[in-house]
Design an enzyme around this catalytic site. Structure first.
Site, PDB file in Angstrom:
ATOM      1  CE  LYS A  66      27.329  16.372  20.653  1.00 10.27           C
ATOM      2  NZ  LYS A  66      27.094  15.519  19.497  1.00 10.27           N
ATOM      3  CE  LYS A  70      18.763   9.497  30.250  1.00 14.48           C
ATOM      4  NZ  LYS A  70      19.441  10.299  29.271  1.00 14.48           N
ATOM      5  CE  LYS A  94      30.234   8.772  29.757  1.00 13.16           C
ATOM      6  NZ  LYS A  94      30.323  10.172  29.411  1.00 13.16           N
TER       7      LYS A  94
END
Ligand code: TRP
Length: 332
Positions: A111, A194, A197
């Protein structure tokens, strides 16, 4: 009975990948285990949603969980922020979580690499909050994907450390719940392996998608120029299309297109048309239920209230015991 727990961050609508990946199993599990399913809205604050988005996303996931078949009478379905006890456990666990181990966590490193302008303390302590979620209800089984396994490992570390520091045998180690062959991997429509979104627009079919939207997305699905040799192995994108078909269409339909492929007579346009219609048939009961639930605030409020009550009952008990173990006694 074993206690199962799973949280989901409210960051968008549920797609068929979520449904076949976990949700479908949850619906079965609620009959067999003591299940806690919650919407991790505290966790979602690490990315600073605005109040309106936060509220809408929580509401949407709740509706879609219910539409998919989670039954608030069978499981404890709640919103994380309705159970503030979790924050107290989070604080306690943070006192014994080392900066170094938190910094080494793969999801943290990932992240901060992607968002170097938003390296906040909530992100660093994401694993302790997740550990608090799990330990709060003494869950022993946690269905997690690969990306969450390290968090679960850290939960075990925190649980054991707590026990060791206070000389108790209080928290039990949670284990990953493996769906085994019930885990159906759902590929995306744009050639990505896969459904998700984050894989780009048009890649995922959502439980809330209307028929026209489904047709549009499916017709745009990536294919190739077609087989040229009989019985040749299918390339990945075509395997994906067949995999999608196998979860929504009848075996006869799948077999028909498989034969067409093997004879080099397949017309992808026809296959997609069929896939779109079968997908619509599959999704439409969800869509209908979603619309009904959207209009039924009274019911939704009742569900949220019951969930919060059940979750807090278990949470309060844990917090009371943990406070005593740590040395916060109710009387001096
Ligand atoms: N971190 C999980 C995810 O991103 C969501 C989550 C929060 C969770 N708390 C949890 C999952 C506790 C399982 C158990 O998917």
């Amino acid at each position: 009975m074993e206690t199962v727990l799973s949280g989901i961050r409210p960051t968008g609508n549920l797609h068929l990948g979520n449904y076949f990946g976990a949700l479908k199993n949850f619906i079965k599990m609620q009959n067999e285990y003591n299940c806690y399913f919650f919407i991790a809205d505290y966790h979602s604050l690490t990315t600073h949603p605005n109040p309106e988005n936060l509220q809408n996303n929580v509401r949407q996931i709740l509706i879609e969980y219910l539409a998919a078949g989670l039954d608030p009478e069978k499981c404890t379905l709640y919103i994380q922020s309705d159970v503030p006890e979790v924050i107290e456990l989070y604080l306690f666990l943070n006192m014994n979580a080392y900066i170094g181990e938190l910094e080494r966590c793969a999801s943290f490193k990932d992240k901060i690499r992607k968002n170097p302008q938003n390296i906040n303390a909530g992100l660093l302590t994401y694993p302790t909050l997740m550990a608090a979620d799990i330990l709060l209800h003494k869950a022993t089984k946690v269905p997690v994907g690969k990306d969450q396994e390290q968090h679960l490992e850290m939960t075990r570390t925190f649980a054991n450390r707590f026990n060791r520091i206070y000389g108790v045998d209080y928290f039990v180690e949670p284990q990953a719940f493996n769906f085994g062959e019930n885990l159906v991997k759902i590929p995306g429509l744009n050639g990505s392996g896969k459904m998700g979104k984050s894989e780009g627009e048009g890649n995922a079919i959502y439980l809330a998608d209307k028929p026209d939207m489904i047709r549009k997305k499916v017709m745009k699905a990536v294919t190739d120029s077609g087989p040229t040799i009989e019985n040749q192995e299918k390339p990945e994108v075509i395997k994906n299309l067949f995999q999608l078909m196998s979860v929504v269409s009848t075996p006869d339909t799948v077999q028909y297109f498989d034969e067409q492929y093997n004879k080099c007579a397949i017309r992808y346009g026809d296959m997609k048309k069929q896939l779109a219609e079968d997908m619509i048939k599959f999704v439409s009961p969800f869509t209908e239920r979603i619309e009904e639930l959207k209009a039924d605030n009274e019911y939704l409020e009742k569900v949220v209230k019951i969930g919060a009550e059940k979750a807090r009952e278990s949470a309060r008990k844990t917090i009371k015991e943990v406070r005593e173990i740590i040395g916060f006694k109710s009387s001096l």
